[in-house]
Scaffold this motif. Sequence first.
Motif, PDB file in Angstrom:
ATOM      1  N   UNK A   1      71.442  77.905 -16.260  1.00 44.84           N
ATOM      2  CA  UNK A   1      71.973  79.062 -16.363  1.00 44.84           C
ATOM      3  C   UNK A   1      70.525  80.270 -15.900  1.00 44.84           C
ATOM      4  N   UNK A   2      69.805  80.759 -15.092  1.00 42.91           N
ATOM      5  CA  UNK A   2      69.165  80.966 -14.999  1.00 42.91           C
ATOM      6  C   UNK A   2      69.447  83.029 -14.981  1.00 42.91           C
ATOM      7  N   UNK A   3      68.531  83.013 -15.552  1.00 40.44           N
ATOM      8  CA  UNK A   3      68.265  84.377 -16.229  1.00 40.44           C
ATOM      9  C   UNK A   3      66.829  84.719 -16.635  1.00 40.44           C
ATOM     10  N   UNK A   4      67.652  86.416 -15.932  1.00 43.24           N
ATOM     11  CA  UNK A   4      65.960  87.043 -15.653  1.00 43.24           C
ATOM     12  C   UNK A   4      65.037  87.768 -16.763  1.00 43.24           C
ATOM     13  N   UNK A   5      64.112  87.386 -16.515  1.00 41.20           N
ATOM     14  CA  UNK A   5      63.062  87.763 -17.960  1.00 41.20           C
ATOM     15  C   UNK A   5      62.185  89.078 -18.073  1.00 41.20           C
ATOM     16  N   UNK A   6      62.628  89.734 -19.097  1.00 37.62           N
ATOM     17  CA  UNK A   6      61.934  90.815 -18.991  1.00 37.62           C
ATOM     18  C   UNK A   6      61.374  91.016 -20.238  1.00 37.62           C
TER      19      UNK A   6
ATOM     20  N   UNK B   1      60.312  80.166 -12.191  1.00 38.05           N
ATOM     21  CA  UNK B   1      61.255  80.213 -13.902  1.00 38.05           C
ATOM     22  C   UNK B   1      60.265  79.252 -14.294  1.00 38.05           C
ATOM     23  N   UNK B   2      60.222  79.422 -16.170  1.00 37.74           N
ATOM     24  CA  UNK B   2      60.018  78.837 -16.973  1.00 37.74           C
ATOM     25  C   UNK B   2      61.735  78.319 -17.378  1.00 37.74           C
ATOM     26  N   UNK B   3      60.752  76.816 -17.077  1.00 39.43           N
ATOM     27  CA  UNK B   3      62.893  75.908 -17.519  1.00 39.43           C
ATOM     28  C   UNK B   3      62.747  75.457 -18.592  1.00 39.43           C
ATOM     29  N   UNK B   4      64.005  75.375 -19.987  1.00 39.57           N
ATOM     30  CA  UNK B   4      63.670  75.237 -21.207  1.00 39.57           C
ATOM     31  C   UNK B   4      64.273  73.829 -21.349  1.00 39.57           C
ATOM     32  N   UNK B   5      65.156  73.507 -20.252  1.00 46.06           N
ATOM     33  CA  UNK B   5      65.221  71.811 -20.513  1.00 46.06           C
ATOM     34  C   UNK B   5      64.385  71.195 -20.122  1.00 46.06           C
ATOM     35  N   UNK B   6      63.286  71.194 -19.871  1.00 46.52           N
ATOM     36  CA  UNK B   6      62.216  70.581 -19.665  1.00 46.52           C
ATOM     37  C   UNK B   6      61.874  69.933 -21.246  1.00 46.52           C
TER      38      UNK B   6
END
Length: 229
Positions: free
Chosen positions: A168-173, A204-209
């Motif tokens: 899920x893509x979530x806007x960063x704040x 995007x920073x992708x935690x899945x990696x």
Amino acid sequence: MNMFNFVIDDSFNDYFNFILPDIAFIQECRYNRINKQYHAEWAGNYKEPIDSRIHLSVAISKDENISKSNIDLNDDYTCVFVEYEKYKFAGVHLPLIDKKRENERKREKILSKIKKSDSKIICGDFNACSNNENQEYLEELLNDNYYIDLWQEGINQEKAYYINFFGKKIKADSKKNKIRTFVGNRHIDYILAKKNFLNLKEIRIDFRTLAFTDHCGIILDFDINPKDK
């Protein structure tokens, strides 16, 4: 991203084929773990076959037009400088300076090469944390060499996101979300770009990696500023 903790289920290649980047930079990559369908440019002057136990920085692409830059670090394996579509790019992995200062000379050599490369984009593992010397160098690049931190730029333009483990893509704040790029809950990886080189579409920073490495991949989507073409 770092590829040191690569797993055997081919998840890296699956991920790479899923995101389909034009060019990717990887640190601490083993030579025998890059699929032959990708064109690879390795750090240093290593020639095939490379010992699979050596960990190298590498730039990979499905486009054979990627080529080694004339910036040369000889036998150093930490940074790779390439040209792609006539533009220069750098993938870096800066060593930390320990208390014995053993890495200091090596680090200064790398920093000099990075500046001389005049790369449009510099990305990778800066090992930059609060109050360490790598953080000082990162700030020097941002202040003196007309680079911008694209993650911060993404935050400012509301074009920065992170991808959670469900995809899920979530806007960063920056005020609400503590964004990390490393398993140690720190932000030590960056993508810098020359000012006015690009028009940022999304970062995007992708935690899945974290499934196959100890770093979060950073994905950048951009258009080149027409004035730079």
